[in-house]
Design a protein around this motif. Structure first.
Motif, PDB file in Angstrom:
ATOM      1  N   UNK A  66       0.828  -1.207   0.000  1.00 54.40           N
ATOM      2  CA  UNK A  66       0.000   0.000   0.000  1.00 54.40           C
ATOM      3  C   UNK A  66       0.865   1.260   0.000  1.00 54.40           C
ATOM      4  N   UNK A  67       1.989   1.212   0.701  1.00 56.13           N
ATOM      5  CA  UNK A  67       2.888   2.360   0.716  1.00 56.13           C
ATOM      6  C   UNK A  67       3.363   2.698  -0.696  1.00 56.13           C
ATOM      7  N   UNK A  68       3.741   1.667  -1.438  1.00 54.37           N
ATOM      8  CA  UNK A  68       4.183   1.887  -2.821  1.00 54.37           C
ATOM      9  C   UNK A  68       3.058   2.515  -3.639  1.00 54.37           C
ATOM     10  N   UNK A  69       1.862   1.986  -3.492  1.00 49.43           N
ATOM     11  CA  UNK A  69       0.714   2.485  -4.266  1.00 49.43           C
ATOM     12  C   UNK A  69       0.393   3.928  -3.920  1.00 49.43           C
ATOM     13  N   UNK A  70       0.358   4.253  -2.627  1.00 47.81           N
ATOM     14  CA  UNK A  70       0.017   5.622  -2.222  1.00 47.81           C
ATOM     15  C   UNK A  70       1.099   6.610  -2.628  1.00 47.81           C
ATOM     16  N   UNK A  71       2.354   6.195  -2.566  1.00 52.48           N
ATOM     17  CA  UNK A  71       3.426   7.088  -3.001  1.00 52.48           C
ATOM     18  C   UNK A  71       3.365   7.305  -4.509  1.00 52.48           C
ATOM     19  N   UNK A  74       0.893   9.773  -5.155  1.00 57.56           N
ATOM     20  CA  UNK A  74       1.218  11.043  -4.503  1.00 57.56           C
ATOM     21  C   UNK A  74       0.164  11.412  -3.456  1.00 57.56           C
ATOM     22  N   UNK A  75      -0.251  10.412  -2.680  1.00 57.92           N
ATOM     23  CA  UNK A  75      -1.262  10.589  -1.646  1.00 57.92           C
ATOM     24  C   UNK A  75      -0.737  10.087  -0.296  1.00 57.92           C
ATOM     25  N   UNK A  76      -1.022  10.804   0.758  1.00 56.83           N
ATOM     26  CA  UNK A  76      -0.758  10.437   2.152  1.00 56.83           C
ATOM     27  C   UNK A  76       0.718  10.499   2.552  1.00 56.83           C
ATOM     28  N   UNK A  77       1.619  10.013   1.704  1.00 56.98           N
ATOM     29  CA  UNK A  77       3.051  10.018   2.023  1.00 56.98           C
ATOM     30  C   UNK A  77       3.827  10.620   0.857  1.00 56.98           C
ATOM     31  N   UNK A  78       5.032  11.098   1.151  1.00 57.14           N
ATOM     32  CA  UNK A  78       5.882  11.587   0.062  1.00 57.14           C
ATOM     33  C   UNK A  78       7.288  11.007   0.096  1.00 57.14           C
ATOM     34  N   UNK A  79       7.548  10.045   0.999  1.00 61.84           N
ATOM     35  CA  UNK A  79       8.808   9.327   0.998  1.00 61.84           C
ATOM     36  C   UNK A  79       8.590   7.967   1.639  1.00 61.84           C
ATOM     37  N   UNK A  80       9.361   6.982   1.209  1.00 60.76           N
ATOM     38  CA  UNK A  80       9.402   5.677   1.852  1.00 60.76           C
ATOM     39  C   UNK A  80      10.790   5.102   1.624  1.00 60.76           C
TER      40      UNK A  80
END
Length: 281
Positions: A66-71, A74-80
């Motif tokens: 999900x982190x990959x998908x949201x990044x 460009x939603x919720x997070x801007x780095x991982x």
């Protein structure tokens, strides 16, 4: 290089003009010790640029997929941060400085305490292939192991993978050297044990990733990491976190099987020796 120079000129202006809000995926594990080093390295990089910043977790916990998908959206997070592969670099923008100096590719084995796997005599890779490892379904490691002939049992995330090996639904759980000892120490039930005499190794890197369109943030982080490399603070932080672990697990003398990584992107800076930890023997 001209783009980098222009951005560097802009950063001091940003110090007075705004605060960079850097949002990373919140772990599903409370007080997740795996986050300590990446966050410390991200803070070091941002400090080296001189910008004002606020570093905070996402409002809700996220699995890696999900982190990959949201990044990407460009939603919720801007780095991982994550181990890299071709798919990940296709959907996200990597900062190609391996923040753990390649240690993410050194894998030690957690297994059920008292299990046959811990006692088995394994001298060749074929002997290890008789046993089933567990990995997260969205992790690049899963594909690496499968490409090398392992029958991988998959889990939705780290917590489920740990539960599966604890309950003997898999034979072992390969964990990187930067994770394995702390995870063993934090096992409240004492169901897991470490096999200390054997490891896997494959070439890979853990990078910071941002959205493809967020070139400015990527340059900011890259600039900070490069400055930390140049002044020695990068390596100082690395050895502060992992120097004792490298000695305790005897990485310079461990017997290991080297695996091919067909997912390693072609632009991985594998020939820059300053970016990698190399065992002495």
């Amino acid at each position: 290089m001209r783009t980098v120079a222009i951005l560097l000129c802009l950063f001091p202006i940003s110090v007075n003009a705004a605060v960079w809000v850097i949002t990373y995926p919140q772990s599903r594990v409370q007080n997740d010790l795996r986050y300590e080093y990446p966050l410390a390295m991200l803070e070091l990089a941002l400090e080296k640029t001189g910008v004002r910043y606020e570093l905070k977790p996402s409002s809700t916990p996220m699995r890696q997929g999900r982190s990959v998908k949201r990044l990407e959206e460009n939603l919720e997070i801007n780095v991982m941060w994550s181990m890299t592969d071709d798919d990940r670099e296709e959907s996200l923008l990597p900062i190609r400085i391996p923040i753990a100096k390649g240690l993410i590719g050194w894998r030690f084995f957690l297994a059920p305490r008292g299990s046959a796997f811990l006692k088995a005599k394994i001298n060749e890779i074929d002997g290890l292939l008789e046993y089933e490892p567990v990995q997260g379904i969205a992790w690049p490691d899963t594909k690496v192991l499968q490409a090398n002939g392992f029958n991988v049992v998959t889990a939705r995330d780290y917590l489920e993978a740990k539960m599966m090996v604890s309950n003997r639904l898999a034979d072992f759980f390969p964990r990187s050297i930067i994770e394995v000892l702390r995870e063993l120490e934090s096992d409240p039930d004492g169901k897991l044990a470490l096999r200390p005499d054997l490891a896997l190794q494959y070439s890979t890197a853990m990078y910071f990733f941002v959205n493809k369109r967020n070139v400015t943030l990527a340059k900011l982080i890259e600039t900070g990491l490069q400055r930390a490399l140049d002044d020695g603070s990068f390596d100082a932080l690395f050895y502060k976190h992992f120097g004792d672990t490298i000695k305790q697990l005897k990485l310079d003398e461990i017997r290991y099987f080297e695996l091919a990584n067909p997912l390693l992107p072609s632009l991985t800076p594998i020939h820059d020796e300053s970016l990698w930890y190399k065992p002495q023997n």
